[in-house]
Scaffold this active site. Structure first.
Site, short mmCIF file in Angstrom:
data_model
loop_
_atom_site.label_atom_id
_atom_site.label_comp_id
_atom_site.label_asym_id
_atom_site.label_seq_id
_atom_site.Cartn_x
_atom_site.Cartn_y
_atom_site.Cartn_z
N GLY A 1 -17.28 -21.01 -14.84
CA GLY A 1 -18.10 -21.24 -13.66
C GLY A 1 -19.55 -21.26 -14.10
CE LYS B 1 -22.58 -25.00 -6.75
NZ LYS B 1 -23.26 -24.05 -5.86
CB THR C 1 -23.87 -18.75 -1.08
OG1 THR C 1 -24.63 -18.33 -2.21
CG2 THR C 1 -22.40 -18.62 -1.39
CB ALA D 1 -20.82 -17.82 2.19
CB CYS E 1 -26.67 -15.96 -0.59
SG CYS E 1 -27.64 -17.03 -1.68
#
Length: 183
Positions: free
Chosen positions: A57, A45, A174, A168, A171
């Site tokens: 990004g 991304k 993520t 991460a 979420c």
């Protein structure tokens, strides 16, 4: 719930940019989720565009992001070394063009001098602290980066990596498969 009127929605992106001590980095996770299923774990991304002096990004629909990458590259060719102007011109097109205004994405765009957030509503925002967080885990990564920013000995890349790990861990959209580009 998934049906004809509510198709499954792709979720999942955390993009973070940190500008510190003359360096700027953009980090993105690799997870794409479809509903409550991890659809892909190694999506890229974050990309360099143009002559490599701009890093972007994206958060949002992948095909939409690729369209916007191409449009931004064209604007950078039209306005070389003028990232802010190229982004403003893209935002104008994005907001007014019948096709582009349907694109669902946000972008963090940086060069050596400026960091910007672009959205389909015509926003071109330069954060005052040089830190950008977008996407489903963007607010978690942004908060972590702001908390870590003033720690002595941490460079932009360190702040970004640690912040992305925190995002991460919080979420569900993520993951820890982080791609990082630095200028």
């Amino acid at each position: 719930m998934t049906n004809e009127t509510n198709p499954p929605i792709f979720h999942g992106t955390t993009i973070l940019s940190v500008r510190k001590n003359g360096k700027v980095v953009v980090a993105g996770d690799g997870q794409v989720s479809l509903g409550n299923t991890i659809f892909k774990s190694n999506t890229r991304k974050v990309r360099r565009i143009g002559d490599g002096s701009v890093v972007v990004g994206f958060a949002g629909a992948t095909a939409d992001a690729f369209t916007l990458f191409e449009r931004l590259e064209a604007k950078l060719e039209q306005y070389p070394k003028q990232l802010t102007r190229a982004c403003v011109e893209l935002a104008k097109d994005w907001r007014t063009d019948r096709y582009l205004r349907r694109l669902e994405a946000m972008m963090a765009v940086v060069d050596q001098d400026v960091s910007l957030i672009l959205s389909g509503t015509g926003d071109v925002i330069e954060p005052e602290d040089g830190i950008i967080g977008i996407g489903s885990g963007g607010s978690f990564a942004l908060s972590a980066a702001r908390a870590l920013y003033d720690i002595d000995g941490l460079e932009a890349e360190d702040v970004a990596r640690r912040s992305m790990k925190i995002a991460a861990d919080i979420c569900v959209y993520t993951n820890n498969n982080i791609i990082l580009e630095s200028l």
